[in-house]
Design an enzyme around this catalytic site. Structure first.
Site, PDB file in Angstrom:
ATOM      1  N   GLU A   1       0.818  -1.395  -0.100  1.00 52.25           N
ATOM      2  CA  GLU A   1      -0.055   0.038   0.066  1.00 52.25           C
ATOM      3  C   GLU A   1       0.763   1.136   0.025  1.00 52.25           C
ATOM      4  O   GLU A   1       0.632   2.255  -0.498  1.00 52.25           O
ATOM      5  CB  GLU A   1      -1.038   0.106   1.156  1.00 52.25           C
ATOM      6  CG  GLU A   1      -1.981  -1.071   1.125  1.00 52.25           C
ATOM      7  CD  GLU A   1      -1.674  -2.556   1.086  1.00 52.25           C
ATOM      8  OE1 GLU A   1      -0.682  -2.803   1.617  1.00 52.25           O
ATOM      9  OE2 GLU A   1      -2.405  -3.344   0.423  1.00 52.25           O
TER      10      GLU A   1
ATOM     11  N   HIS B   1     -10.512  -6.959   7.545  1.00 49.96           N
ATOM     12  CA  HIS B   1     -11.237  -6.755   6.344  1.00 49.96           C
ATOM     13  C   HIS B   1     -12.578  -6.002   6.694  1.00 49.96           C
ATOM     14  O   HIS B   1     -13.492  -6.030   5.782  1.00 49.96           O
ATOM     15  CB  HIS B   1     -11.577  -8.051   5.730  1.00 49.96           C
ATOM     16  CG  HIS B   1     -10.416  -8.683   5.242  1.00 49.96           C
ATOM     17  ND1 HIS B   1      -9.877  -9.827   6.152  1.00 49.96           N
ATOM     18  CD2 HIS B   1      -9.656  -8.654   4.402  1.00 49.96           C
ATOM     19  CE1 HIS B   1      -9.009 -10.546   5.627  1.00 49.96           C
ATOM     20  NE2 HIS B   1      -8.533  -9.769   4.553  1.00 49.96           N
TER      21      HIS B   1
END
Lengths: 408, 325
Positions: B61, B128
């Site tokens: 990321e 998540h």
């Protein structure tokens, strides 16, 4: 250390209650005598109240926004034992244990703020009001008694929004329109309203007026400004003429005392000056104005008006006028139909100075000139005097002003 | 021409429209190209726009958002995807130190839209399901939007991509194939900073956003059966915040319930409550109630996750409590 109670002071004989605008000191502050403590508003003035004690501000009993009767406790101080004894003997403090006597409705003054429970409840006395309910009740003029009843009806200590809405609906109060901004009425505003109602409902007013040629006066003023650099107020310039006219016709400096069926003429000319401040009309007083020269008067006037506009008058500088001068011309108007301030017998108004075309010279000359003219008006209590005295008073005033009486 | 489409398809449509109208717009992230993204949101884009403009990246990321900053500086309009919003923690410096400050430090634009599939209620656990939007509200220089309808998903994404500075776009992965509403085929924008009145009512105001808009509407229906008319405001944008709509609603109802999926402790609801109390205290007839998730990791087990999240029953109970004032 000893705990003593600070009570709502009485800054004037006629004052019965005070409104706490803002606490300047905070709980826990250690203060000396004379330190700024709390901002109070009475029906007469807004002023900063200085701490009468040296000690620690232990607890605020009455929060900002509350209106409290004179003599009721508003805060708890902790002071040295000797100091406390002195304050108590002087009568400036109330003993902490005397709280019961001070207030019949409220047991020993409890810090309304201290307990977390009290803080949550946002209570007025025993009932709890949310910020919204408090605001709405104030807007609609619902008083404490009714709120207490509403709470009791629901067997609660809280007045709910629904309970208040239902009550207002039953009173025929429509939901407040969003088109209307509701303003609270300050103590000063309320006092003005009461005075005006009292005046218009109890004093039979009569009105009269005349035009005064102030060309000489304005010329004098310009010259003084050029030579001495000082700006004299018109009121100061007419003060000698006004004093003479008042002393010649003392009924304008008087009061009709209904209860005794007497007219009381005041021996001194305590000249009240109507000052329009943003907070409302205040009337500071220049006492024994008959003993002042116009320059002394001018100094007093400038000082007092300046402080009136910033709410820095001392309580004893307001009230007790024997005659009132109202310079509405300051706002540009030439004409006023005034309301007498009870219990006085008259009020004098001065309109804006205008350049006007007027006949000049002897009758028959048919000549015109441009002169500076101000219209004066007098509202008077017809119980005290008639048109004769009022007219003679104004004519004497005009004579004095046009002759520049007392100016040198 | 409008037609009903799903939330996920509205996002894809916005991406395609933006790429067609502006060659500097490009999409990149983990598995976004041929695979179409783990949720299928970018499905078909690689076929239409080619591997250059729809690119897969390594699993980093920090690298994705580092590239976004560099590309934007060199005149591109990058639309990176963080596969699960949770993973943004690996790129905090890129967001907080670089993106947010760039315009302030250099005076030039930095048009980046970061897509962050966010939130849970799907039984997919702690890595998540988190809602981290509130962290970024605290960072000046970032716009934060959270669409709750397909219409807003498309309109807000187009507005975000055309915005000259960074926008964090917290799309709600639970809503991808759950929410379906009328969406124009043409291009349009939903102004960033405007909340949406989702349901009108007079008794209390529910301030919410994202996943919880649906739950708020269900709860409002339940409250309606009990004679309580709740107003539901979908904030849509946390930064800038539509204070005007919030204040006018609260001034009408005088009661406030704040509901978000993110944890309650130090969540955005605290900011909202403080703001209302500071600015329109006099309008409150009741204490402000906040509902948010419990302060614990997001559980995988659906029963535990239901315990972790505020429920419709919680909202109804809070609404009834507010009406007691």
């Amino acid at each position: 250390m000893t705990k003593i109670l600070l009570t709502m002071p009485q800054p004037g004989e006629t004052i019965t209650e005070g409104h706490i605008v803002r606490w300047i000191a905070h709980v826990g502050d250690v203060l000396t005598e004379g330190a700024p403590l709390v901002e109070l508003e009475t029906e007469k003035a807004l002023f900063e109240y200085e701490s009468p004690f040296s000690g620690t501000l232990e607890c605020i009993i009455e929060e900002a926004g509350q209106t409290v009767k004179v003599g009721e406790p508003i805060a708890i101080f902790e002071t040295a034992a000797e100091a406390a004894a002195r304050y108590l003997s002087l009568g400036v403090a109330l003993a902490y244990a005397d709280a019961d006597k001070a207030s019949q409705t409220q047991a020993a003054p409890q810090p309304k703020n201290d307990a977390p429970e009290a803080r949550q409840k946002n209570s007025v006395g025993q009932i709890q009001l949310s910020p919204f309910v408090r605001k709405r009740a104030a807007q609609a003029g619902v008083d404490q008694t009714v709120l207490t009843q509403l709470a009791a009806q629901n067997e609660e200590t809280r007045v709910t929004k629904a309970a208040l809405d239902n009550h207002l609906a039953s009173q025929g109060v429509a939901k407040l329109s969003v088109d209307i901004e509701v303003l609270p009425v300050s103590p000063i505003r309320r006092r003005i309203a009461e005075n005006m109602m009292l005046s218009k409902t109890t004093i039979p007013h009569a009105h009269t007026g005349l035009a005064v040629d102030v060309s000489g006066l304005t010329q004098w003023r310009r010259e003084k400004k050029a030579t001495l650099g000082i700006e004299l107020s018109y009121m100061a310039l007419i003060q000698p003429a006004l004093i003479k006219a008042i002393l010649d016709y003392p009924l304008v400096n008087a009061s009709f005392v209904t209860a005794k069926n007497e007219i009381h003429c005041f021996k001194n000319v305590n000249l009240g000056v109507a000052v329009g401040s943003e907070q409302g009309l205040v009337i500071p007083v220049i006492r024994q104005a008959q003993n002042l020269s116009y320059t002394e008067f001018n100094d007093c006037l400038q000082d007092i008006v300046k402080r009136a506009l910033i709410q820095k008058l001392k309580p004893d500088e307001v009230g007790g006028a024997s005659f009132i001068f109202n310079n509405y011309g300051y706002y540009g108007t030439t004409f006023g139909v005034q309301i007498i301030q009870p219990p006085l017998s008259a009020i004098l108004g001065m309109g804006a100075i205008q350049r006007r075309v007027v006949p000049v010279g002897e009758p028959g000359e048919n000549a015109m000139g441009i002169r500076e003219i101000a219209d004066f008006s007098l509202a008077f209590d017809h119980r005290v005097m008639d048109g004769r005295e009022a007219g003679l008073f104004l004519s004497e005033l005009r004579r004095g002003i046009e002759a520049l009486l007392g100016l040198e | 021409m409008t037609r009903e489409i799903y939330y996920a398809d509205a996002i894809r449509e916005a991406l395609a429209l933006a790429m067609r109208e502006d060659p500097s717009v490009y999409v990149f992230g983990e598995d976004v190209a041929a695979y179409g993204g783990v949720f299928g949101v970018t499905m078909g884009l690689a076929a239409e726009f080619g591997q250059q403009r729809v690119r897969n990246t390594p699993l980093s990321e920090a690298a994705i958002l580092g590239e976004a900053v560099g590309a934007a500086v060199y005149g591109m309009r990058p639309v990176p995807e963080i596969q699960f919003g949770d993973f943004i923690t690996s790129a905090m410096s890129q967001v907080v130190d670089l993106m947010a400050n760039y315009h302030y430090r250099n005076g030039t634009a930095l048009p980046i839209t970061v897509r962050l599939p966010s939130g849970g209620m799907l039984g997919i656990g702690n890595f998540h399901s988190n809602c981290w939007e509130n962290w970024f509200v605290h960072v000046p220089g970032l716009k934060i939007v959270v669409p709750a309808t397909a219409y807003d998903a498309k309109g807000l994404l187009l507005a975000a991509i055309r915005d000259p500075n960074p926008v964090l776009y917290f799309e709600q992965k639970r809503l991808y194939r759950l929410v379906k509403d009328d969406v124009p085929e043409a291009s349009y924008e939903v102004e960033i900073g405007k909340a949406r009145l989702a349901l009108e009512g007079n008794d209390l105001t529910i301030l919410t956003y994202g996943n919880m808009v649906l739950e708020a509407l269900k709860a409002a229906h339940e409250l309606g059966k009990r004679g309580i008319k709740a107003e539901v405001i979908d904030l849509r944008s946390l930064v800038p915040l539509d204070k005007e709509l919030i204040f006018s609603s609260v001034s009408k109802t005088n009661r406030v319930l704040i509901l978000h999926e993110a944890r309650k402790v130090a969540g955005f609801g605290g900011e909202l409550a403080a703001l209302i109390t500071e600015e329109i205290f006099d309008e409150l007839a009741a204490p402000i109630i906040r509902l948010g998730a419990k302060s614990m990791p997001v559980p995988m087990n659906p029963n535990l996750e239901a315990f972790y999240l505020p429920s419709i029953q919680d909202v109804v109970a809070a609404g009834e409590r507010l009406m007691k004032y």
